[in-house]
Design a protein around this motif. Structure first.
Motif, PDB file in Angstrom:
ATOM      1  N   PRO A 171     -56.181 -70.611   2.752  1.00  0.00           N
ATOM      2  CA  PRO A 171     -55.546 -71.934   2.618  1.00  0.00           C
ATOM      3  C   PRO A 171     -55.037 -72.164   1.193  1.00  0.00           C
ATOM      4  O   PRO A 171     -55.639 -71.706   0.229  1.00  0.00           O
ATOM      5  CB  PRO A 171     -56.679 -72.908   2.968  1.00  0.00           C
ATOM      6  CG  PRO A 171     -57.632 -72.105   3.803  1.00  0.00           C
ATOM      7  CD  PRO A 171     -57.570 -70.712   3.261  1.00  0.00           C
ATOM      8  N   HIS A 172     -53.935 -72.872   1.105  1.00  0.00           N
ATOM      9  CA  HIS A 172     -53.394 -73.187  -0.222  1.00  0.00           C
ATOM     10  C   HIS A 172     -54.223 -74.287  -0.881  1.00  0.00           C
ATOM     11  O   HIS A 172     -54.920 -75.050  -0.204  1.00  0.00           O
ATOM     12  CB  HIS A 172     -51.922 -73.602  -0.109  1.00  0.00           C
ATOM     13  CG  HIS A 172     -51.706 -74.907   0.603  1.00  0.00           C
ATOM     14  ND1 HIS A 172     -51.953 -76.144   0.024  1.00  0.00           N
ATOM     15  CD2 HIS A 172     -51.266 -75.174   1.862  1.00  0.00           C
ATOM     16  CE1 HIS A 172     -51.661 -77.106   0.868  1.00  0.00           C
ATOM     17  NE2 HIS A 172     -51.251 -76.551   2.000  1.00  0.00           N
ATOM     18  N   PRO A 173     -54.179 -74.413  -2.197  1.00  0.00           N
ATOM     19  CA  PRO A 173     -54.911 -75.490  -2.886  1.00  0.00           C
ATOM     20  C   PRO A 173     -54.428 -76.855  -2.412  1.00  0.00           C
ATOM     21  O   PRO A 173     -53.272 -77.018  -2.009  1.00  0.00           O
ATOM     22  CB  PRO A 173     -54.560 -75.271  -4.368  1.00  0.00           C
ATOM     23  CG  PRO A 173     -54.169 -73.831  -4.457  1.00  0.00           C
ATOM     24  CD  PRO A 173     -53.507 -73.503  -3.147  1.00  0.00           C
ATOM     25  N   THR A 174     -55.317 -77.829  -2.454  1.00  0.00           N
ATOM     26  CA  THR A 174     -54.970 -79.179  -2.010  1.00  0.00           C
ATOM     27  C   THR A 174     -55.035 -80.158  -3.175  1.00  0.00           C
ATOM     28  O   THR A 174     -55.558 -81.261  -3.065  1.00  0.00           O
ATOM     29  CB  THR A 174     -55.912 -79.635  -0.876  1.00  0.00           C
ATOM     30  OG1 THR A 174     -57.281 -79.483  -1.312  1.00  0.00           O
ATOM     31  CG2 THR A 174     -55.693 -78.824   0.373  1.00  0.00           C
ATOM     32  N   SER A 175     -54.526 -79.732  -4.321  1.00  0.00           N
ATOM     33  CA  SER A 175     -54.471 -80.599  -5.486  1.00  0.00           C
ATOM     34  C   SER A 175     -53.295 -80.186  -6.359  1.00  0.00           C
ATOM     35  O   SER A 175     -52.685 -79.126  -6.150  1.00  0.00           O
ATOM     36  CB  SER A 175     -55.775 -80.513  -6.290  1.00  0.00           C
ATOM     37  OG  SER A 175     -55.974 -79.193  -6.780  1.00  0.00           O
ATOM     38  N   GLY A 176     -52.986 -81.024  -7.332  1.00  0.00           N
ATOM     39  CA  GLY A 176     -51.939 -80.709  -8.290  1.00  0.00           C
ATOM     40  C   GLY A 176     -50.587 -80.499  -7.647  1.00  0.00           C
ATOM     41  O   GLY A 176     -50.161 -81.238  -6.751  1.00  0.00           O
ATOM     42  N   SER A 177     -49.889 -79.472  -8.091  1.00  0.00           N
ATOM     43  CA  SER A 177     -48.520 -79.209  -7.628  1.00  0.00           C
ATOM     44  C   SER A 177     -48.453 -78.896  -6.140  1.00  0.00           C
ATOM     45  O   SER A 177     -47.428 -79.136  -5.495  1.00  0.00           O
ATOM     46  CB  SER A 177     -47.918 -78.036  -8.423  1.00  0.00           C
ATOM     47  OG  SER A 177     -47.796 -78.364  -9.790  1.00  0.00           O
ATOM     48  N   ASN A 178     -49.536 -78.367  -5.572  1.00  0.00           N
ATOM     49  CA  ASN A 178     -49.512 -77.977  -4.158  1.00  0.00           C
ATOM     50  C   ASN A 178     -49.476 -79.155  -3.203  1.00  0.00           C
ATOM     51  O   ASN A 178     -49.214 -78.973  -2.011  1.00  0.00           O
ATOM     52  CB  ASN A 178     -50.712 -77.086  -3.840  1.00  0.00           C
ATOM     53  CG  ASN A 178     -50.616 -75.733  -4.486  1.00  0.00           C
ATOM     54  OD1 ASN A 178     -51.027 -75.558  -5.625  1.00  0.00           O
ATOM     55  ND2 ASN A 178     -50.049 -74.756  -3.779  1.00  0.00           N
ATOM     56  N   ILE A 179     -49.752 -80.352  -3.675  1.00  0.00           N
ATOM     57  CA  ILE A 179     -49.614 -81.522  -2.799  1.00  0.00           C
ATOM     58  C   ILE A 179     -48.354 -82.319  -3.147  1.00  0.00           C
ATOM     59  O   ILE A 179     -48.130 -83.387  -2.597  1.00  0.00           O
ATOM     60  CB  ILE A 179     -50.856 -82.442  -2.864  1.00  0.00           C
ATOM     61  CG1 ILE A 179     -51.094 -82.944  -4.289  1.00  0.00           C
ATOM     62  CG2 ILE A 179     -52.082 -81.731  -2.339  1.00  0.00           C
ATOM     63  CD1 ILE A 179     -52.195 -83.976  -4.385  1.00  0.00           C
ATOM     64  N   ARG A 180     -47.543 -81.766  -4.055  1.00  0.00           N
ATOM     65  CA  ARG A 180     -46.284 -82.434  -4.419  1.00  0.00           C
ATOM     66  C   ARG A 180     -45.065 -81.580  -4.064  1.00  0.00           C
ATOM     67  O   ARG A 180     -43.944 -81.907  -4.439  1.00  0.00           O
ATOM     68  CB  ARG A 180     -46.268 -82.756  -5.919  1.00  0.00           C
ATOM     69  CG  ARG A 180     -47.352 -83.737  -6.338  1.00  0.00           C
ATOM     70  CD  ARG A 180     -47.052 -84.323  -7.703  1.00  0.00           C
ATOM     71  NE  ARG A 180     -47.140 -83.335  -8.760  1.00  0.00           N
ATOM     72  CZ  ARG A 180     -48.232 -83.093  -9.459  1.00  0.00           C
ATOM     73  NH1 ARG A 180     -49.343 -83.756  -9.205  1.00  0.00           N
ATOM     74  NH2 ARG A 180     -48.235 -82.182 -10.428  1.00  0.00           N
ATOM     75  N   SER A 181     -45.292 -80.495  -3.361  1.00  0.00           N
ATOM     76  CA  SER A 181     -44.198 -79.563  -3.062  1.00  0.00           C
ATOM     77  C   SER A 181     -43.475 -79.955  -1.782  1.00  0.00           C
ATOM     78  O   SER A 181     -43.446 -79.208  -0.795  1.00  0.00           O
ATOM     79  CB  SER A 181     -44.744 -78.136  -2.966  1.00  0.00           C
ATOM     80  OG  SER A 181     -45.818 -78.066  -2.049  1.00  0.00           O
ATOM     81  N   VAL A 182     -42.902 -81.136  -1.782  1.00  0.00           N
ATOM     82  CA  VAL A 182     -42.092 -81.635  -0.668  1.00  0.00           C
ATOM     83  C   VAL A 182     -40.851 -82.297  -1.241  1.00  0.00           C
ATOM     84  O   VAL A 182     -40.892 -82.870  -2.334  1.00  0.00           O
ATOM     85  CB  VAL A 182     -42.875 -82.639   0.210  1.00  0.00           C
ATOM     86  CG1 VAL A 182     -43.958 -81.944   0.995  1.00  0.00           C
ATOM     87  CG2 VAL A 182     -43.477 -83.752  -0.640  1.00  0.00           C
TER      88      VAL A 182
END
Length: 394
Positions: A171-182
């Motif tokens: 699973p990908h990280p669920t914080s930082g840049s990984n929750i803003r990649s939309v």
């Protein structure tokens, strides 16, 4: 000679100023080794990613090349179009990762839930000419999508990266840049906007920031200040009972603001299905429960002369300091999740260090005052006993 040197220096600065923005445009300056040309490209806001594309509105074909740079070995990447929303669920993804034999596997994967393992499957639209290359820590995915659009050329895109365990995707990280990649982009005009900065995504980011600020100010700053007031101001005889009212005001205000921050966090958790910050959440709930018990314990505080007051004081101090420690730990965990600019973490660290130094200085001064006061009182008693003895034999 001096004038010539100055002129050359000014010319160099001018050339640097006009060329620096161009050099920074890594998307538009990039040239593919295959000499493939695309009509447009976008520098995606996070995860060192770029999207090159050509859209034919008459046929509905979208030719894309998704680039993810600065990619360390043992990582997978994915780029997706979401026809139904701006989030992860419903995204039609293209996944790629390097295999141990030196090749790259690229395939399609529809995402129907947050618990996806990115299994291969057909998308809701046709994908052709799918391939990927990995070299110099850069992954490039090429594909042509049959994507007729009826909403002015707007599409929602999502991109991600994560680690590999062998050939299995973690699973990908669920914080930082990984929750803003939309992001939402318009294929006709070429404009794009990160949904983390507007719309529903912007609202959620705003709530996260409010949650962080409220909790940092209340639990992380006001609570320690209230404890410092109670421990050190009471030593001053001139302060009288003022220290107590200041302590109560500071802690009560911190609790009220903290409850608002805690409630915002609970609301965020309910709106972020599939995104779990278990440790942060558990500490936050424990913190709220202990602080609430501390508040209600004030209503059953024994009087100073009561025999149980000693035990109540032990409880009060223990729970109070536990709340402060948990608060500071959880605020740093929250900073890890939000990944704000470095200055925010540095600012809060500076505040905590400053409060710690102030507490250390006041602790030393308090012990000095208490010991000196004890000696003065002992000296006064000795003096009184001496005077009493002299008066007796006078």
């Amino acid at each position: 000679m001096a004038k010539s040197s100055t002129l050359l220096l000014c010319l160099f600065v001018y050339i640097f100023i006009i060329t620096e923005p161009v050099l920074a445009q890594t998307c538009s300056n990039y040239r593919f080794s295959s000499n493939t040309l695309f009509q447009s490209c976008n520098d995606l806001p996070v995860l060192d990613s770029f999207l090159h594309y050509t859209y034919d509105s008459s046929s509905g074909n979208l030719q894309v090349a998704y680039r993810h740079t600065n990619l360390s070995p043992g990582k997978w990447v994915a780029w997706a179009v979401n026809p139904t929303s701006t989030g992860m669920v419903g995204a039609q993804a293209i996944v790629a990762y390097p295999i141990s034999d030196g090749t790259v596997r690229a395939y399609t994967s529809p995402i129907s839930s947050y618990q996806t393992s990115l299994q291969e499957g057909e998308l809701s639209f046709n994908v052709s000419e799918l391939s990927a290359i990995y070299q110099n820590n850069e992954m490039i995915i090429f594909a042509t999508l049959s994507l007729p659009l009826a909403n002015g050329g707007n599409i929602n895109i999502v991109w991600q990266d994560g680690s590999l365990s062998g050939n299995s995707l973690l699973p990908h990280p669920t914080s930082g840049s990984n929750i803003r990649s939309v992001s939402t982009m318009n294929l006709i005009s070429g404009t794009s906007a990160s949904t983390a900065g507007g719309g529903a995504g912007g609202s959620k980011l705003k709530k996260r920031n409010i949650h962080g600020i409220l909790n940092a100010v209340s639990w992380g700053i006001m609570m320690p200040i209230g404890a410092i007031i109670a421990r050190y101001l009471r030593v001053s005889k001139s302060a009288g009972s003022a220290w107590f009212y200041l302590h109560v005001f500071c802690q009560a205000s911190a609790y009220i603001i903290g409850v608002a921050g805690w409630a915002t966090g609970i609301k965020l958790g309910s709106e972020s299905e599939g995104i779990q910050f278990s440790t942060h959440r558990a500490i936050g709930i424990a913190l709220f429960c202990l602080a609430t018990v501390q508040v209600f314990a004030m209503f059953v505080r024994p009087k100073p002369e009561h025999k149980y007051r000693f035990y109540w004081n032990i409880y009060h101090h223990t729970v109070g300091y536990t709340v402060i420690v948990l608060a500071v730990v959880n605020i740093f965990k929250g900073l890890d999740i939000l990944s704000p600019e470095k200055q925010w973490r540095n600012a809060y660290t500076a505040i905590i260090v400053t409060l710690g130094l102030v507490a250390a200085v006041l602790e030393a001064f308090t012990w000095y005052v208490v010991i000196k006061r004890g000696k003065d009182e002992e000296s006064a008693k000795t003096s009184q006993l001496g005077n009493g003895s002299r008066s007796q034999y006078a």
